[in-house]
Design a protein around this motif. Structure first.
Motif, PDB file in Angstrom:
ATOM      1  N   THR A  13      38.583  13.759  81.295  1.00 28.34           N
ATOM      2  CA  THR A  13      39.321  12.809  82.500  1.00 28.34           C
ATOM      3  C   THR A  13      40.639  12.174  82.430  1.00 28.34           C
ATOM      4  OG1 THR A  13      37.541  13.054  84.001  1.00 28.34           O
ATOM      5  CG2 THR A  13      38.995  11.228  84.625  1.00 28.34           C
ATOM      6  N   VAL A  14      41.723  11.693  83.299  1.00 33.75           N
ATOM      7  CA  VAL A  14      42.820  11.150  82.555  1.00 33.75           C
ATOM      8  C   VAL A  14      43.428  10.510  83.990  1.00 33.75           C
ATOM      9  CG1 VAL A  14      44.313  12.478  80.899  1.00 33.75           C
ATOM     10  CG2 VAL A  14      44.404  13.003  83.409  1.00 33.75           C
ATOM     11  N   LEU A  15      42.909   8.698  84.299  1.00 37.24           N
ATOM     12  CA  LEU A  15      43.273   7.706  84.940  1.00 37.24           C
ATOM     13  C   LEU A  15      44.772   8.360  85.409  1.00 37.24           C
ATOM     14  CD1 LEU A  15      41.698   4.809  83.913  1.00 37.24           C
ATOM     15  CD2 LEU A  15      40.450   6.949  85.465  1.00 37.24           C
ATOM     16  N   VAL A  16      45.020   8.229  86.519  1.00 36.44           N
ATOM     17  CA  VAL A  16      46.458   8.181  87.187  1.00 36.44           C
ATOM     18  C   VAL A  16      46.909   7.425  88.373  1.00 36.44           C
ATOM     19  CG1 VAL A  16      46.558  11.266  86.548  1.00 36.44           C
ATOM     20  CG2 VAL A  16      46.155  10.861  88.821  1.00 36.44           C
ATOM     21  N   ASP A  17      48.696   7.485  88.368  1.00 41.97           N
ATOM     22  CA  ASP A  17      48.642   6.491  89.367  1.00 41.97           C
ATOM     23  C   ASP A  17      48.281   7.122  90.619  1.00 41.97           C
ATOM     24  OD1 ASP A  17      50.966   6.883  89.017  1.00 41.97           O
ATOM     25  OD2 ASP A  17      51.962   5.133  88.326  1.00 41.97           O
ATOM     26  N   ASP A  18      48.971   8.155  90.889  1.00 41.25           N
ATOM     27  CA  ASP A  18      49.112   9.293  91.708  1.00 41.25           C
ATOM     28  C   ASP A  18      48.514  10.267  91.661  1.00 41.25           C
ATOM     29  OD1 ASP A  18      50.293  10.746  93.622  1.00 41.25           O
ATOM     30  OD2 ASP A  18      51.799   9.327  93.915  1.00 41.25           O
ATOM     31  N   GLN A  19      47.807  10.781  92.903  1.00 44.72           N
ATOM     32  CA  GLN A  19      47.078  12.126  92.427  1.00 44.72           C
ATOM     33  C   GLN A  19      47.640  13.129  93.195  1.00 44.72           C
ATOM     34  OE1 GLN A  19      43.376  13.418  94.492  1.00 44.72           O
ATOM     35  NE2 GLN A  19      42.292  13.688  92.587  1.00 44.72           N
ATOM     36  N   ASP A  20      48.385  13.475  93.960  1.00 41.38           N
ATOM     37  CA  ASP A  20      49.445  14.481  93.566  1.00 41.38           C
ATOM     38  C   ASP A  20      50.633  14.942  93.228  1.00 41.38           C
ATOM     39  OD1 ASP A  20      47.788  14.893  95.905  1.00 41.38           O
ATOM     40  OD2 ASP A  20      49.315  13.643  97.414  1.00 41.38           O
ATOM     41  N   LYS A  21      51.217  13.122  92.870  1.00 43.33           N
ATOM     42  CA  LYS A  21      52.962  13.294  91.868  1.00 43.33           C
ATOM     43  C   LYS A  21      51.103  13.897  90.331  1.00 43.33           C
ATOM     44  CE  LYS A  21      54.141   9.612  89.786  1.00 43.33           C
ATOM     45  NZ  LYS A  21      54.073   8.398  89.717  1.00 43.33           N
ATOM     46  N   PRO A  62      40.244  -3.273  86.547  1.00 38.13           N
ATOM     47  CA  PRO A  62      40.248  -3.718  84.575  1.00 38.13           C
ATOM     48  C   PRO A  62      40.377  -1.797  84.312  1.00 38.13           C
ATOM     49  CG  PRO A  62      38.271  -3.699  85.896  1.00 38.13           C
ATOM     50  CD  PRO A  62      38.589  -3.884  87.114  1.00 38.13           C
ATOM     51  N   ALA A  63      40.803  -1.170  85.010  1.00 39.97           N
ATOM     52  CA  ALA A  63      40.829   0.528  84.470  1.00 39.97           C
ATOM     53  C   ALA A  63      42.030   0.351  84.599  1.00 39.97           C
ATOM     54  CB  ALA A  63      40.312   1.670  84.969  1.00 39.97           C
ATOM     55  N   ARG A  64      42.679   0.170  85.652  1.00 40.97           N
ATOM     56  CA  ARG A  64      44.313  -0.011  85.281  1.00 40.97           C
ATOM     57  C   ARG A  64      44.456  -0.662  84.486  1.00 40.97           C
ATOM     58  NH1 ARG A  64      47.794   1.773  88.989  1.00 40.97           N
ATOM     59  NH2 ARG A  64      46.346   2.017  90.820  1.00 40.97           N
ATOM     60  N   LYS A  65      44.774  -1.701  83.868  1.00 35.90           N
ATOM     61  CA  LYS A  65      45.519  -2.317  83.043  1.00 35.90           C
ATOM     62  C   LYS A  65      44.609  -2.125  81.895  1.00 35.90           C
ATOM     63  CE  LYS A  65      43.703  -7.018  84.400  1.00 35.90           C
ATOM     64  NZ  LYS A  65      45.798  -7.600  84.946  1.00 35.90           N
ATOM     65  N   PHE A  66      43.852  -1.435  81.632  1.00 35.25           N
ATOM     66  CA  PHE A  66      43.622  -0.364  80.546  1.00 35.25           C
ATOM     67  C   PHE A  66      44.381   0.280  80.392  1.00 35.25           C
ATOM     68  CE2 PHE A  66      41.920   3.115  77.795  1.00 35.25           C
ATOM     69  CZ  PHE A  66      41.517   2.418  77.016  1.00 35.25           C
ATOM     70  N   GLN A  67      45.319   1.291  81.175  1.00 36.11           N
ATOM     71  CA  GLN A  67      45.584   2.221  81.220  1.00 36.11           C
ATOM     72  C   GLN A  67      47.139   1.469  80.708  1.00 36.11           C
ATOM     73  OE1 GLN A  67      47.036   4.200  85.115  1.00 36.11           O
ATOM     74  NE2 GLN A  67      47.680   6.215  84.164  1.00 36.11           N
ATOM     75  N   GLN A  68      47.881   0.286  81.560  1.00 32.91           N
ATOM     76  CA  GLN A  68      48.773   0.604  81.658  1.00 32.91           C
ATOM     77  C   GLN A  68      48.856  -0.326  80.081  1.00 32.91           C
ATOM     78  OE1 GLN A  68      48.351  -2.773  84.734  1.00 32.91           O
ATOM     79  NE2 GLN A  68      49.788  -1.323  85.760  1.00 32.91           N
ATOM     80  N   ALA A  69      47.445  -1.142  79.270  1.00 31.36           N
ATOM     81  CA  ALA A  69      47.412  -1.666  77.608  1.00 31.36           C
ATOM     82  C   ALA A  69      47.777  -0.651  76.889  1.00 31.36           C
ATOM     83  CB  ALA A  69      46.492  -2.077  77.931  1.00 31.36           C
ATOM     84  N   ALA A  70      47.213   0.458  77.191  1.00 32.80           N
ATOM     85  CA  ALA A  70      47.029   1.713  76.592  1.00 32.80           C
ATOM     86  C   ALA A  70      49.148   2.227  76.044  1.00 32.80           C
ATOM     87  CB  ALA A  70      46.046   2.618  76.623  1.00 32.80           C
ATOM     88  N   MET A 113      54.181  13.061  71.167  1.00 33.75           N
ATOM     89  CA  MET A 113      53.843  12.112  72.632  1.00 33.75           C
ATOM     90  C   MET A 113      54.949  12.568  74.245  1.00 33.75           C
ATOM     91  SD  MET A 113      51.717   8.858  72.616  1.00 33.75           S
ATOM     92  CE  MET A 113      53.092   8.062  71.141  1.00 33.75           C
ATOM     93  N   PHE A 114      54.137  12.520  75.006  1.00 31.38           N
ATOM     94  CA  PHE A 114      55.509  12.656  76.219  1.00 31.38           C
ATOM     95  C   PHE A 114      54.432  12.139  77.497  1.00 31.38           C
ATOM     96  CE2 PHE A 114      52.429  16.717  76.704  1.00 31.38           C
ATOM     97  CZ  PHE A 114      52.008  16.410  78.684  1.00 31.38           C
ATOM     98  N   ASP A 115      55.630  11.493  78.121  1.00 32.88           N
ATOM     99  CA  ASP A 115      55.176  10.946  78.824  1.00 32.88           C
ATOM    100  C   ASP A 115      54.471  12.043  80.667  1.00 32.88           C
ATOM    101  OD1 ASP A 115      55.187   9.411  81.766  1.00 32.88           O
ATOM    102  OD2 ASP A 115      56.495   7.150  81.064  1.00 32.88           O
ATOM    103  N   ASP A 116      53.224  11.436  81.113  1.00 31.51           N
ATOM    104  CA  ASP A 116      52.804  12.201  82.417  1.00 31.51           C
ATOM    105  C   ASP A 116      53.534  11.666  83.630  1.00 31.51           C
ATOM    106  OD1 ASP A 116      51.465  10.305  83.086  1.00 31.51           O
ATOM    107  OD2 ASP A 116      49.495  11.656  83.242  1.00 31.51           O
ATOM    108  N   THR A 117      54.299  10.463  83.318  1.00 33.15           N
ATOM    109  CA  THR A 117      54.549  10.507  84.569  1.00 33.15           C
ATOM    110  C   THR A 117      54.257   9.534  85.877  1.00 33.15           C
ATOM    111  OG1 THR A 117      54.757  11.873  86.595  1.00 33.15           O
ATOM    112  CG2 THR A 117      57.013  11.907  85.054  1.00 33.15           C
ATOM    113  N   CYS A 118      52.148   9.640  85.125  1.00 34.71           N
ATOM    114  CA  CYS A 118      51.577   9.204  86.295  1.00 34.71           C
ATOM    115  C   CYS A 118      50.820   7.716  85.513  1.00 34.71           C
ATOM    116  CB  CYS A 118      50.978  10.241  86.240  1.00 34.71           C
ATOM    117  SG  CYS A 118      51.789  11.710  87.139  1.00 34.71           S
ATOM    118  N   GLY A 119      51.401   7.570  84.257  1.00 33.28           N
ATOM    119  CA  GLY A 119      50.853   6.345  83.657  1.00 33.28           C
ATOM    120  C   GLY A 119      50.154   6.184  82.235  1.00 33.28           C
TER     121      GLY A 119
END
Length: 130
Positions: A13-21, A62-70, A113-119
């Motif tokens: 699982t990866v947490l994403v800020d926008d599932q459609d994106k 809290p998961a969003r904060k973790f994602q942003q910090a990582a 590394m690459f950026d997945d554009t979803c956080g």
């Protein structure tokens, strides 16, 4: 051991800020195929259809904060293996994937590394002892 079932990874699982994106990014730019909505979108490598990447919307604060910090610390959310990292980087860069540097030797692997554009940052690896 006899009689012990082997464990398999079916989902990562990866947490994403926008599932459609995220679904669009992972299918159109990374090259995965859409598997389903269960209720989370899942994608898979066409070469490894049994293992799926679940694109889970990050709705828990809290998961969003973790994602942003990582992300800010440069810590990848997950990693993918590839047979030829330079070909993969060239193909993905042509369709707009933003890489952080060039493939770099690190012990028994080449990595970038690459950026997945979803956080998330995603680590792409190629074993060099093949």
């Amino acid at each position: 051991a006899p009689g012990v079932a082997s464990l398999r990874i079916n989902w990562n699982t990866v947490l994403v800020d926008d599932q459609d994106k995220a679904l669009k990014f992972y299918t159109e730019r990374v090259g995965f195929v859409k598997k389903g909505i269960t209720p989370f979108a899942t994608v898979a490598s066409p070469d490894q259809p049994g293992a799926e990447l679940r694109l889970e919307p990050v709705s828990f604060a809290p998961a969003r904060k973790f994602q942003q910090a990582a992300y800010k610390a440069g810590i990848p959310a997950t990693q993918f293996m590839v047979g030829d990292i330079r070909k993969a980087v060239d193909r993905m860069a042509r369709v707009g994937v933003a890489f952080r540097g060039e493939p770099t030797p690190m012990g028994p692997v080449l990595m970038v590394m690459f950026d997945d554009t979803c956080g998330n940052l995603i680590l792409l690896l190629q074993a060099t002892n093949q």
